[in-house]
Design a protein around this motif. Structure first.
Motif, mmCIF file in Angstrom:
data_model
loop_
_atom_site.group_PDB
_atom_site.id
_atom_site.type_symbol
_atom_site.label_atom_id
_atom_site.label_comp_id
_atom_site.label_asym_id
_atom_site.label_seq_id
_atom_site.Cartn_x
_atom_site.Cartn_y
_atom_site.Cartn_z
ATOM 1 N N ARG A 50 4.026 -1.452 0.264
ATOM 2 C CA ARG A 50 5.405 -1.301 -0.211
ATOM 3 C C ARG A 50 6.360 -2.176 0.588
ATOM 4 O O ARG A 50 7.227 -2.834 0.032
ATOM 5 C CB ARG A 50 5.843 0.166 -0.135
ATOM 6 C CG ARG A 50 5.291 1.037 -1.242
ATOM 7 C CD ARG A 50 6.054 2.342 -1.316
ATOM 8 N NE ARG A 50 6.040 3.037 -0.037
ATOM 9 C CZ ARG A 50 5.069 3.866 0.338
ATOM 10 N NH1 ARG A 50 4.066 4.105 -0.465
ATOM 11 N NH2 ARG A 50 5.117 4.463 1.512
ATOM 12 N N LEU A 51 6.193 -2.160 1.917
ATOM 13 C CA LEU A 51 7.062 -2.988 2.757
ATOM 14 C C LEU A 51 6.909 -4.460 2.406
ATOM 15 O O LEU A 51 7.880 -5.194 2.269
ATOM 16 C CB LEU A 51 6.707 -2.809 4.235
ATOM 17 C CG LEU A 51 7.258 -1.587 4.950
ATOM 18 C CD1 LEU A 51 6.742 -1.551 6.375
ATOM 19 C CD2 LEU A 51 8.770 -1.622 4.951
ATOM 20 N N MET B 227 12.168 -7.909 6.922
ATOM 21 C CA MET B 227 11.110 -7.046 6.402
ATOM 22 C C MET B 227 9.738 -7.623 6.732
ATOM 23 O O MET B 227 8.790 -6.905 7.035
ATOM 24 C CB MET B 227 11.226 -6.904 4.888
ATOM 25 C CG MET B 227 12.548 -6.413 4.420
ATOM 26 S SD MET B 227 12.600 -4.761 3.762
ATOM 27 C CE MET B 227 10.956 -4.274 3.593
ATOM 28 N N TYR C 84 -2.312 -5.779 1.269
ATOM 29 C CA TYR C 84 -2.151 -4.511 1.971
ATOM 30 C C TYR C 84 -2.299 -3.300 1.068
ATOM 31 O O TYR C 84 -2.346 -3.408 -0.137
ATOM 32 C CB TYR C 84 -0.782 -4.453 2.647
ATOM 33 C CG TYR C 84 -0.531 -5.600 3.569
ATOM 34 C CD1 TYR C 84 -1.241 -5.727 4.745
ATOM 35 C CD2 TYR C 84 0.412 -6.578 3.244
ATOM 36 C CE1 TYR C 84 -1.018 -6.791 5.587
ATOM 37 C CE2 TYR C 84 0.636 -7.649 4.085
ATOM 38 C CZ TYR C 84 -0.079 -7.746 5.262
ATOM 39 O OH TYR C 84 0.140 -8.796 6.091
ATOM 40 N N GLN C 85 -2.323 -2.136 1.731
ATOM 41 C CA GLN C 85 -2.409 -0.854 1.045
ATOM 42 C C GLN C 85 -1.230 0.023 1.453
ATOM 43 O O GLN C 85 -0.613 -0.213 2.476
ATOM 44 C CB GLN C 85 -3.706 -0.145 1.441
ATOM 45 C CG GLN C 85 -4.965 -0.845 1.006
ATOM 46 C CD GLN C 85 -5.211 -0.724 -0.479
ATOM 47 O OE1 GLN C 85 -4.778 0.238 -1.110
ATOM 48 N NE2 GLN C 85 -5.885 -1.701 -1.056
ATOM 49 N N SER C 86 -0.994 1.036 0.687
ATOM 50 C CA SER C 86 0.028 2.076 0.911
ATOM 51 C C SER C 86 1.341 1.572 1.519
ATOM 52 O O SER C 86 1.947 0.678 0.973
ATOM 53 C CB SER C 86 -0.525 3.259 1.690
ATOM 54 O OG SER C 86 -1.610 2.934 2.485
ATOM 55 N N SER C 87 1.755 2.129 2.655
ATOM 56 C CA SER C 87 3.121 1.848 3.112
ATOM 57 C C SER C 87 3.319 0.370 3.434
ATOM 58 O O SER C 87 4.373 -0.203 3.169
ATOM 59 C CB SER C 87 3.457 2.704 4.329
ATOM 60 O OG SER C 87 2.686 2.296 5.437
ATOM 61 N N LEU C 88 2.312 -0.264 3.997
ATOM 62 C CA LEU C 88 2.444 -1.686 4.299
ATOM 63 C C LEU C 88 2.599 -2.493 3.022
ATOM 64 O O LEU C 88 3.323 -3.472 2.969
ATOM 65 C CB LEU C 88 1.215 -2.184 5.068
ATOM 66 C CG LEU C 88 1.216 -1.919 6.559
ATOM 67 C CD1 LEU C 88 -0.068 -2.418 7.171
ATOM 68 C CD2 LEU C 88 2.403 -2.588 7.226
ATOM 69 N N GLU D 181 2.733 7.967 4.232
ATOM 70 C CA GLU D 181 1.344 8.394 4.372
ATOM 71 C C GLU D 181 0.600 7.700 5.503
ATOM 72 O O GLU D 181 -0.491 8.097 5.858
ATOM 73 C CB GLU D 181 0.605 8.218 3.045
ATOM 74 C CG GLU D 181 0.393 6.782 2.605
ATOM 75 C CD GLU D 181 1.552 6.238 1.761
ATOM 76 O OE1 GLU D 181 2.711 6.595 2.068
ATOM 77 O OE2 GLU D 181 1.284 5.465 0.841
ATOM 78 N N ASP D 182 1.195 6.655 6.066
ATOM 79 C CA ASP D 182 0.489 5.957 7.136
ATOM 80 C C ASP D 182 0.941 6.369 8.533
ATOM 81 O O ASP D 182 0.557 5.749 9.517
ATOM 82 C CB ASP D 182 0.667 4.440 6.984
ATOM 83 C CG ASP D 182 -0.110 3.926 5.792
ATOM 84 O OD1 ASP D 182 -1.168 4.507 5.498
ATOM 85 O OD2 ASP D 182 0.329 2.963 5.160
ATOM 86 N N ASN E 294 6.970 -5.729 8.915
ATOM 87 C CA ASN E 294 5.620 -5.573 8.408
ATOM 88 C C ASN E 294 4.587 -5.993 9.454
ATOM 89 O O ASN E 294 3.609 -5.294 9.704
ATOM 90 C CB ASN E 294 5.481 -6.448 7.159
ATOM 91 C CG ASN E 294 4.522 -5.861 6.165
ATOM 92 O OD1 ASN E 294 4.353 -4.652 6.110
ATOM 93 N ND2 ASN E 294 3.892 -6.701 5.397
#
Lengths: 333, 340
Positions: free
Chosen positions: B203-204, A202, B197-201, A145-146, A206
Motif C-alpha cells: 500500500r505504501l 513515501m 511488495y505485500q500488504s502494508s508495504l 497487519e505488518d 517504504n
C-alpha cells in the motif's frame, strides 16, 4: 506540536562563552510552515513541510563557521527518521545519558518521549540532514497487519506506549541515499513541488520500513520466507467459510508446518489458527456494525457452522455475547 | 478501430455499482481498514482477466484492469462526487461516452500508450465501452479534486485554466486532456503493475507511485498548456480533425502518409496540423508516430508474437540496435525482457 524549527533566536550562553569556545546556543521553537532563515553566524537553510496531518519532512543545510549547538525539545514525541547526507552532528540528551554521533551516510530511526537535547553541528564542512517526523499512531495505521513484523519496542511505541525509547542507526544504502539527495535537490522534474516532496518521502519511508522489518526478522527468516508467510496469511484469510488447512498452506507455499507456525508467531504475534480466529472475530464486529444481519447470519458468514460455537468464541474474545454487542452498537451505514 | 455500427456481437450492459460497489465513493471511504482491496474476476462467459481496486487513502483510489473480453460490455456510471480521473492505458483501447447537455454523446478514448486527465462533475452520467477480442490493460487513478488542490499548494499559475477551476472546485463542466505517456510515466506504471511488495508495504509503495503519476500528469498538463500559449483553445472541429489525422497516421505504421498528405486528407494545412498535434497530443506528428511504433512493437513482444528483430522490422526499424536504443529510452526496459 513541537518540532525542530528554523526561527533560531540566538540566545547567547554565557557559560559557554566564558570558556572561549566558538559556540552559540540556539533555542528552537515550534513552527509549522516552510521557512528559510539565515543567521549572520551560521549560514543555513531550513525547509519544513507538513505533508499531511501529523507527518512532517524537514531539511537543514548549514555551514557554520564554528561549532554550533541547537537546543531542542520534542513534545509530543514523534518517531523520527533522520538522514545525514554530509557533515556531522552530535546529539546529546539533556541528562547527557544518551549521546549519538551521526556522520555522513548515517540513517537513524528514533523515538524519545519528551526529550530535550542539544544537537551539535561541527564547523567542518556543510551539514545536510533530512528528517521525517511522524506521529506514532499514523505510522501504526499505515502498517496495520505488518505491525508484528516490527521490532517489539517499536511496535509498542506505535501502539501508544509513550515511555519506551527506541533508537536504531545504520549506514544508508545506495537507494536511500539517492532518494534523500533527490529530496534535497528536486531539479526541474519536481512539479508540483509539494506532491514531489510527498511521493519521494513515501519512497523513503517504504525503504526504512523494509529495513526495520529485515532487522527484526532477518536473522530468523529469509526475505523469501517472509513474503511467502505473508502470502500464506492472505490465502488463509481470503475465504472464511472455507479456509485452507495448515497442510494446504504448507504445500502451497513450500514452507514446513513448523516454519509456517514459527513465522506466524514472529511476524503476526499469533498462531496460524489464532490469526484466523482473530480475523473472524474482527469481521463479525464489522458486520454487526455495518449490516443488519442477525447473530446466526454473522456466524455463518464468518465460517461458523454452529452458532453456539460462534457465541462462545465471541464471548471469550470480547467479553460480550454477540447479541449484546449487536445491540450496543448503532448501525452505521 | 471498429465503429459501433460494425459491432455485431451481443453487448452486455452492467451497472458500475454492481462491480465497484461504493468503492468510488471517495469521501466516505474514510476508513480504508474496512475495505482496502478488492479484486473482480470476469465470469468465464464474459471474458477472462481481472479488475483490482484499492483505496490508497481517503480521496485516492487505484484501479488496475487487465482482461480480454469475449463479449462487448458497457458499464454505466453516475458520478457520486466530483472526481478527477487519470487513465494510463498500457494496452488496448476503451471508450467512454458522456451525456452532454446538448443531448448527444461526447466521447473520450483511452488509447494504448496514452494517458488522459478527465474531470467528471457530480451527477455526470457516462458509459464505458470495452470491446471484445483485444486485451485491455490500464491503470486508473481516481482522485478527489480537493485533495489535488492541496497537492498543488498554490502552484496554479502554470496549469491550464480549466484544470485550475477543477481543483478550485469552480468547474461544472467535464474536462478531458489526452497525452502520450513519457518514459518516466511508463517506468512508474511498470513498477505499479509489478509491485514487489505485500500488504502494508504494498500500500505504501503504491500510494507513493500513484502520487508520482499524479505529479507527472500535472507536469504534463503544464507543458501542454504552455505550448498553446496565447493561442485560443482548440475548437471542437479542430479536435475532430486532429483525432481523425491521428487515426490515419497510425493506421499503417509501416507506410505512414507524409505530413502534407495527412493534412490534405483531413482538410487542413501542414502548419495547423503540426501545431494542433502539439497542442492536443503534446508532441509533433512525427514523434507521435515514432512512439506509436514503439508501443506497437512492445505489444507484439508482450504477446510473444514476434522476436525482437522481427518486431523492430515490422514497425519500420531497419536496425536492431537503433530499435533497442529507442525502446529502452521510451520504456526504460530492454525489448527482450518483454519476451519472458
Amino acid at each position: 506540536m513541537k518540532l525542530l524549527s528554523p526561527r533560531i533566536s540566538s540566545r547567547g550562553h554565557a557559560g559557554e562563552k566564558e570558556k572561549g569556545r566558538k559556540e552559540k546556543i540556539y533555542h528552537i521553537r515550534c513552527l509549522s510552515q516552510d521557512i528559510v532563515s539565515s543567521d549572520s553566524c551560521i549560514d543555513n537553510t531550513w525547509r519544513q513541510t507538513e505533508l499531511r496531518p501529523r507527518m512532517w519532512v524537514s531539511m537543514l543545510e548549514s555551514s557554520p563557521k564554528g561549532t554550533v549547538s541547537l537546543q531542542y525539545q520534542k513534545d509530543p514525541a514523534m518517531i523520527d527518521f533522520g538522514f545525514v547526507l554530509s557533515g556531522r552532528v552530535n546529539h546529546r540528551s539533556d541528562n547527557k545519558k544518551n549521546t549519538m554521533e551521526a556522520g555522513r551516510g548515517f540513517a537513524g530511526i528514533g523515538y524519545f518521549p519528551g526529550r530535550k537535547g542539544v544537537a551539535e553541528i561541527s564547523g567542518k564542512g556543510t551539514l545536510r540532514v533530512l528528517h521525517l517526523h511522524m506521529n506514532p499512531e499514523l505510522l501504526c495505521n499505515m502498517l496495520q497487519e505488518d505491525l508484528g513484523a516490527m521490532p517489539p519496542d517499536f511496535r509498542d511505541i506505535m501502539e501508544g506506549d509513550t515511555r519506551k525509547i527506541f533508537l536504531s542507526g545504520r549506514n544508508m544504502c545506495a537507494i536511500t541515499r539517492t532518494v534523500v539527495s533527490e529530496l534535497f535537490d528536486p531539479g526541474p522534474s519536481g512539479f508540483p513541488k509539494r506532491l514531489y516532496l510527498e511521493y519521494k518521502t513515501m519512497e523513503l519511508l517504504n525503504l526504512q520500513i523494509m529495513h526495520l522489518m529485515s532487522q527484526e526478522n532477518g536473522c530468523r527468516l529469509s526475505s523469501s520466507e517472509r513474503s511467502r508467510i505473508i502470502e500464506a496469511r492472505d490465502m488463509l484469510l481470503k475465504d472464511l467459510s472455507d479456509p485452507p488447512t495448515l497442510n494446504d498452506l504448507s504445500r502451497n507455499f513450500s514452507l514446513s508446518r513448523n516454519k509456517l507456525q514459527f513465522g506466524f508467531r514472529v511476524m503476526f504475534n499469533n498462531s496460524v489458527f489464532g490469526c484466523l480466529r482473530e480475523h473472524k472475530m474482527q469481521t463479525a464486529c464489522h458486520l454487526f456494525k455495518t449490516t443488519d444481519m442477525n447473530v446466526s447470519q454473522v456466524a455463518w458468514e464468518t465460517g461458523y457452522v454452529n452458532v453456539s460455537q460462534f457465541t462462545k468464541a465471541f464471548k471469550k474474545r470480547f467479553g460480550l455475547l454477540p447479541n449484546q454487542y449487536r445491540q450496543s452498537v448503532p448501525l452505521s451505514h | 478501430m471498429p465503429s459501433e455500427e460494425t459491432m455485431c456481437q451481443e453487448t452486455t450492459r452492467i451497472e458500475a455499482k454492481k462491480i465497484f460497489g461504493d468503492i468510488f465513493n471517495l469521501s466516505e471511504s474514510r476508513n480504508n481498514r474496512d475495505n482496502p482491496e478488492k479484486c473482480l474476476e470476469w465470469p468465464e462467459e464474459i471474458g477472462n482477466g481481472f479488475i483490482s481496486m484499492i483505496t490508497l487513502r481517503p480521496g485516492i483510489f487505484l484501479e488496475i484492469g487487465n482482461f480480454r473480453l469475449r463479449e462487448h460490455i458497457t458499464i454505466s456510471f453516475k458520478q457520486a462526487h466530483n472526481s478527477v480521473s487519470l487513465v494510463f492505458s498500457i494496452s488496448g483501447s476503451i471508450r467512454r461516452a458522456l451525456d452532454s447537455e446538448k443531448g448527444r454523446y461526447e466521447y473520450w478514448s483511452y488509447t494504448q500508450g496514452h494517458s488522459t486527465i478527465g474531470y467528471l462533475p457530480k451527477h455526470q452520467q457516462s458509459i464505458i465501452k470495452s470491446s471484445a477480442g483485444s486485451r485491455a490493460y490500464y491503470v486508473h487513478i481516481t482522485i478527489d479534486p480537493l485533495l489535488l488542490n492541496s497537492f498543488m499548494d498554490g502552484q496554479y499559475d502554470q496549469i491550464p485554466v480549466a484544470l485550475r477551476n477543477i481543483v478550485n472546485g469552480a468547474a461544472e463542466q467535464y474536462f478531458y486532456q489526452e497525452s502520450l505517456m513519457n518514459p518516466s510515466v511508463n517506468m512508474a506504471i511498470h513498477q505499479i503493475i509489478n509491485c514487489p511488495y505485500q500488504s502494508s508495504l504494498k500500500r505504501l509503495f503504491l500510494e507513493g507511485k500513484v502520487l508520482e503519476l499524479i505529479s507527472y500528469s500535472m507536469a504534463q498538463s503544464v507543458s501542454l498548456g504552455s505550448v498553446s500559449g496565447k493561442n485560443a483553445e482548440l475548437r471542437p472541429d479542430d479536435i475532430e480533425r486532429l483525432v481523425e489525422a491521428r487515426d490515419i497516421l497510425i493506421h499503417d505504421l509501416e507506410n505512414p502518409p507524409s505530413l502534407l498528405e495527412l493534412a490534405r486528407q483531413v482538410g487542413t494545412n501542414k502548419t495547423t496540423l503540426n501545431k494542433g498535434f502539439r497542442q492536443l497530443f503534446g508532441t509533433s506528428a512525427f514523434d507521435y508516430l515514432r512512439i506509436c511504433r514503439l508501443e506497437r512493437a512492445r505489444e507484439l513482444l508482450d504477446n510473444k508474437i514476434m522476436n525482437v528483430t522481427e518486431a523492430a522490422y515490422s514497425v519500420g526499424y531497419s536496425q536492431h540496435s537503433s530499435f533497442t536504443k529507442a525502446f529502452k529510452k521510451h520504456f526504460g526496459t530492454n525489448p527482450k525482457d518483454h519476451l519472458h
